[in-house]
Design a protein around this motif. Structure first.
Motif, mmCIF file in Angstrom:
data_model
loop_
_atom_site.group_PDB
_atom_site.id
_atom_site.type_symbol
_atom_site.label_atom_id
_atom_site.label_comp_id
_atom_site.label_asym_id
_atom_site.label_seq_id
_atom_site.Cartn_x
_atom_site.Cartn_y
_atom_site.Cartn_z
ATOM 1 N N SER A 189 0.719 -1.184 -0.140
ATOM 2 C CA SER A 189 -0.027 0.177 -0.098
ATOM 3 C C SER A 189 0.771 1.192 0.022
ATOM 4 C CB SER A 189 -1.068 0.002 1.212
ATOM 5 O OG SER A 189 -0.198 -0.153 2.382
ATOM 6 N N ASP A 199 1.309 -2.112 6.958
ATOM 7 C CA ASP A 199 2.804 -2.518 7.237
ATOM 8 C C ASP A 199 3.354 -2.275 6.133
ATOM 9 O OD1 ASP A 199 2.365 -4.312 5.355
ATOM 10 O OD2 ASP A 199 2.574 -6.217 6.410
ATOM 11 N N LEU A 200 4.828 -2.419 5.986
ATOM 12 C CA LEU A 200 5.702 -2.080 5.022
ATOM 13 C C LEU A 200 5.915 -3.311 4.247
ATOM 14 C CD1 LEU A 200 7.954 0.576 6.420
ATOM 15 C CD2 LEU A 200 6.069 0.979 4.792
ATOM 16 N N ASP A 201 6.003 -3.432 3.037
ATOM 17 C CA ASP A 201 6.462 -4.607 2.141
ATOM 18 C C ASP A 201 7.569 -4.401 1.317
ATOM 19 O OD1 ASP A 201 3.939 -6.265 2.872
ATOM 20 O OD2 ASP A 201 3.082 -4.308 2.213
HETATM 21 CA CA CA Z 1 1.677 -3.719 3.405
#
Ligand code: CA
Ligand code: DGT
Ligand code: CA
Length: 573
Positions: A189, A199-201
């Motif tokens: 996102s 969250d971070l990907d």
């Molecule tokens: Ca994410």
């Protein structure tokens, strides 16, 4: 380990909340809120500035007293004044006051009458039906509180995009420096520029995945390793944010990027298209039988299934696949299309920048125009302007414009829309302005019908140009107020008025989906920063993100126009 800016900002924000419930001096409360914003928005870490021996009191929005408090936080990790006030008022009260339908006064009543001390207490009180019996509450308020509580619970698990960026950028730099790493991209996102992220990907291209994972879990901000494999890992950072990492070989990078950028709904739709063409698509590539036909870049992967490249902001399965197939994708607006900012404050009201500073900052970024829109008189905590002071400011802008070369300062005001739908300043002074941005700053709790009528009536006035932050939402803090935006957008289009996409990171209002609605109805928007200091002009990028997510193109946004064309649009009166 050192405290981050967002952690310091949260402390000042909490202090402001609790003091407000206590009924402290509103100017003091405002000073803490301004400080919180100034700290959160500052691109450099406070702790780094201190280590360099810089005087924090010289930063905009931060005085001597607040600078001393930041220093104390940096050395002790805590703020004494906050601990003191928490002894007097339970911490959860600060969160409660942001629930729609509550506010500081009502929270105080709940504390006193029902001994509500926490969100759980409030839930219990709601179930018992005792809230509606309280003086000045009633069933409607009770319903609002219940809805607001749900919103708080949902929002608290997400992080605003701009806070996420402060956390992501140093981590990306760190990973780029690892041996063998070719590319690093924050997908998910975050890459789609949603207003908040869960969250971070992070996706890394490297031939040596296990080395990347080892360095990743050793990052100084990691407090917990949730999972660790050979090419993937998940960790929790000190901020509480989770980061998922995947390392892939360069040959799969495009396919992995497409997969981990999402959204999930977009991926599923993409997979359907592939199946229709008897292809298989996954995070390793596009396959015909066992043969890989694409994988290295996203463009190549899309092309292999017969689609043009789709901008990450559009990947929400809101029609972009159909549009791509029909070769009818929008050409989303870009930051470089923006020719000026139409909502800015100066020291005349609650801004931290003088008129001259603002003009200089706008000129430095190559703008053709910038509008000064200080608050109107009702907003006393923001030192709003009355007729006399606004006239003085108009004269000052005229004098400044004579000296400026190549840029024009537009005369404006952020005018309060009063409860009866009139404006906070008389027509004759507003008529002397180039534009007005009109806003609701009080009585958020009116019924949907009344709130809508209030704005429609104000729009009938010939001096009304732009409806500022149309829903009043504050991310993670305040839900949008009830209002029929569809009717308002239609009315705005008919009357030649516009809606704002307020680019403040905690507002982003209109949101992406409301931008889509604006496009559908055919009303144009202004993407504006609501800048209170020169560096806030940078928020423009955040507003553009949401406009892009809402499929807006250059022609849908009025501040992409040159000055002459903009003036014609604003000339209702
Ligand atoms: Ca994410
Ligand atoms: P967030 O973290 O809630 O803000 O939203 P995202 O979109 O970043 O979601 P996240 O972190 O759960 O997953 C990252 C991406 O991975 C997501 O956008 C698409 C992909 N993905 C995750 N789960 C699935 C799944 O079950 N199916 C498919 N096709 N893709 C998935
Ligand atoms: Ca994830």
């Amino acid at each position: 380990m050192s405290v981050t800016n967002s952690e310091i900002a949260v402390m000042f924000e909490e202090l402001a909340d609790l003091l407000e419930i206590e009924g402290a001096n509103p100017f003091r409360v405002r000073a803490y809120r301004n400080a919180a914003r100034a700290i959160a928005d500052n691109p450099k870490r406070m702790t780094d500035l201190l280590a360099e021996g810089q005087d924090l009191a010289r930063l905009p929005g931060i005085g001597k007293a607040i600078a001393a408090k930041i220093e104390a936080i940096a050395s002790t990790g805590t703020l004494r004044q906050l601990a003191d006030v928490k002894r007097r008022i339970p911490e959860a009260m600060g969160r409660l006051m942001h629930v729609r339908g509550l506010g500081p006064k009502r929270v105080k009543t709940l504390c006193a009458a029902l001994q509500v001390r926490s969100v759980e207490d409030l839930q219990r009180a709601l179930r018992s039906g005792r809230i509606r019996e309280l003086e000045g509450f009633g069933e409607k308020t009770e319903k609002l509180i219940a809805q607001g509580l749900q919103q708080v619970a949902a929002d608290e698990r997400r992080t605003s995009w701009s806070v996420a960026r402060q956390i992501a950028e140093p981590l990306v730099d760190y990973l780029r420096a690892v041996e063998g790493v070719r590319h690093v991209t924050v997908a998910g996102s975050y890459r789609r520029h949603r207003d908040t992220v869960g969250d971070l990907d992070i996706l890394v291209a490297s031939g040596k995945g296990s080395q990347v994972v080892q360095r990743f879990v050793a990052y100084e901000d990691v407090v917990r390793v949730v999972a660790q494999g050979r090419t993937r890992s998940s960790v929790i950072l000190r901020s509480g944010l989770q980061v998922d990492l995947r390392a892939v070989p360069e040959s799969s990078y495009g396919a992995a990027l497409l997969y981990f950028t999402g959204s999930k709904a977009h991926n599923i739709a993409v997979r359907k298209i592939a199946v229709r063409r008897r292809l298989k698509i996954n995070e390793y590539g596009v396959f015909r039988g066992d043969k890989r036909v694409a994988g290295k870049t996203e463009t190549e992967v899309y092309a292999a299934i017969g689609l043009p490249f789709i901008e990450p902001e559009l990947r929400e399965n809101r029609g972009e696949i159909e549009a791509a197939e029909a070769n009818a994708l929008p050409d989303p607006i870009q930051l470089r299309h923006i020719k000026g900012d139409l909502h800015c404050h100066t020291t005349a009201s609650d801004g931290m920048q003088t008129l001259g500073d603002l003009a200089k900052a706008a000129q430095a970024r190559g703008y053709e125009y910038v509008a000064v829109t200080d608050h109107s008189k009702r907003l006393t905590v923001a030192h709003g302007l009355n007729v006399r002071r606004l006239r003085r400011q108009i004269a000052a802008i005229d004098r400044l414009n004579e000296k400026l070369d190549g840029m024009v300062v537009l005369k404006g005001a952020e005018v309060d829309i009063l409860e009866d739908g009139t404006l906070d300043l008389p027509n004759d002074v507003l008529a002397a302005l180039d534009l007005t941005v009109c806003a609701i700053h009080h009585r958020f709790e009116l019924s949907r019908h009344k709130q809508t009528e209030r704005v429609l009536r104000a729009m009938d006035l010939p001096c009304f140009n732009v409806l500022a932050h149309p829903t009043g939402r504050l991310l993670g803090e305040r839900a949008p107020y009830e209002i029929d935006l569809e009717r308002i957008m239609q009315a705005a289009r008919e009357r030649g008025c516009f809606l704002e996409v307020n680019a403040q990171p905690q507002r982003l209002d209109l949101s992406d989906t409301l931008c889509m609605l604006a496009k559908e109805i055919g009303v144009k928007v202004a993407v504006s920063t609501d800048a209170h200091r020169a560096t806030d002009l940078d928020f423009m990028e955040l507003g553009i993100h949401q406009a892009r997510r809402g499929w807006l193109e250059r022609t849908d946004v009025i501040n992409t126009r040159s000055l002459g064309s903009l003036r014609r649009l604003l000339g209702r009166h």
